[in-house]
Enzyme design. Structure first.
Site, PDB file in Angstrom:
ATOM      1  N   HIS A 187     -35.934  16.096  32.317  1.00  0.00           N
ATOM      2  CA  HIS A 187     -37.012  16.070  33.448  1.00  0.00           C
ATOM      3  C   HIS A 187     -38.647  15.148  33.316  1.00  0.00           C
ATOM      4  O   HIS A 187     -38.483  14.806  32.255  1.00  0.00           O
ATOM      5  CB  HIS A 187     -37.489  17.922  33.276  1.00  0.00           C
ATOM      6  CG  HIS A 187     -36.614  18.392  33.229  1.00  0.00           C
ATOM      7  ND1 HIS A 187     -36.197  19.243  34.549  1.00  0.00           N
ATOM      8  CD2 HIS A 187     -36.131  19.546  32.340  1.00  0.00           C
ATOM      9  CE1 HIS A 187     -36.080  20.614  34.431  1.00  0.00           C
ATOM     10  NE2 HIS A 187     -35.212  20.215  33.227  1.00  0.00           N
ATOM     11  N   HIS A 234     -28.804  16.713  32.117  1.00  0.00           N
ATOM     12  CA  HIS A 234     -29.931  16.924  33.251  1.00  0.00           C
ATOM     13  C   HIS A 234     -31.469  16.244  32.046  1.00  0.00           C
ATOM     14  O   HIS A 234     -31.798  16.181  31.341  1.00  0.00           O
ATOM     15  CB  HIS A 234     -30.793  17.620  33.966  1.00  0.00           C
ATOM     16  CG  HIS A 234     -30.909  19.279  32.905  1.00  0.00           C
ATOM     17  ND1 HIS A 234     -30.235  19.722  32.062  1.00  0.00           N
ATOM     18  CD2 HIS A 234     -32.153  19.569  33.136  1.00  0.00           C
ATOM     19  CE1 HIS A 234     -30.896  20.537  32.120  1.00  0.00           C
ATOM     20  NE2 HIS A 234     -32.297  20.540  32.342  1.00  0.00           N
ATOM     21  N   TYR A 256     -35.210  13.916  21.959  1.00  0.00           N
ATOM     22  CA  TYR A 256     -35.139  13.135  23.231  1.00  0.00           C
ATOM     23  C   TYR A 256     -36.966  13.834  24.546  1.00  0.00           C
ATOM     24  O   TYR A 256     -35.946  13.841  24.922  1.00  0.00           O
ATOM     25  CB  TYR A 256     -34.043  13.405  23.956  1.00  0.00           C
ATOM     26  CG  TYR A 256     -32.956  12.798  23.217  1.00  0.00           C
ATOM     27  CD1 TYR A 256     -33.049  11.485  22.248  1.00  0.00           C
ATOM     28  CD2 TYR A 256     -32.183  14.255  22.594  1.00  0.00           C
ATOM     29  CE1 TYR A 256     -31.783  12.038  21.181  1.00  0.00           C
ATOM     30  CE2 TYR A 256     -31.081  13.609  21.470  1.00  0.00           C
ATOM     31  CZ  TYR A 256     -30.389  12.573  20.999  1.00  0.00           C
ATOM     32  OH  TYR A 256     -30.298  11.949  20.350  1.00  0.00           O
TER      33      TYR A 256
END
Length: 187
Positions: A74, A72, A160
């Site tokens: 954000h 996932h 990342y």
């Protein structure tokens, strides 16, 4: 005896209404469809970066903060004045990324019927940033996420995210939110 009448729309899907504020500042969470033991986003990080780049060329967007985790991501986006079209941006990012990958993922019957890939969850979560405190809290949440998920002990070690950019601006120190001291205390 009087019979009750059930409204016809009682069992239909609800319409999901999104807050669409032109020029808004938004926090997003976007998930892969199959999250368990899935590392696709970091395994194919170059494909994901290219999907963002292609989308933002057509639909300019300022991405203030971001973190990509294995399953996932954000991020916080600032949309241009008068522009509230983040759904199209997400559609394009997901589409560009998906088309860059060979088919082969598990797909539900529903996705097969609709001709959809099975890479992303259909929905995503958005939050309109309310004020400076809300903004700071979400930026912290983004940068702490790899530590929270046990991927690294030190925030700076996750490659990342935009954390190093924020360190170079002087917003964070390099050891911000590090579990390094906790690890040393446990030994």
């Amino acid at each position: 005896m009087k019979r009750s009448v059930i409204p016809a729309n009682l069992f239909t899907m609800r319409t999901y209404l999104r807050n669409r504020t032109p020029g808004g500042l938004y926090f997003f969470t976007v998930n892969l469809a199959e999250r368990r033991d899935n590392t696709l986003l970091i395994d194919r990080i170059d494909h994901l970066r290219e999907a963002f780049r292609r989308t933002f060329v057509t639909y300019p967007t300022v991405m203030d903060a971001a973190v990509v985790l294995p399953d996932h991501l954000h991020c916080i986006w600032q949309l241009p004045q008068g522009d509230n079209d983040y759904p199209n941006r997400w559609r394009l990012i997901k589409s560009y990324f998906s088309r860059s990958l060979e088919p082969g993922e598990r797909r539900s019957e529903s996705r097969l019927r609709k001709g959809e890939r099975g890479i992303w969850q259909r929905r995503y979560w958005e939050h309109l940033i309310r004020d400076e405190q809300d903004y700071a809290r979400h930026v912290d949440y983004i940068h702490y996420n790899p530590v929270k998920h046990g991927l690294v002990a030190r925030t700076k070690d996750w490659p990342y995210s935009t954390f190093s950019r924020w360190v170079s601006r002087g917003v964070y120190t390099e050891d911000w939110a590090s579990n390094e001291l906790d690890d040393m205390e446990r030994e």
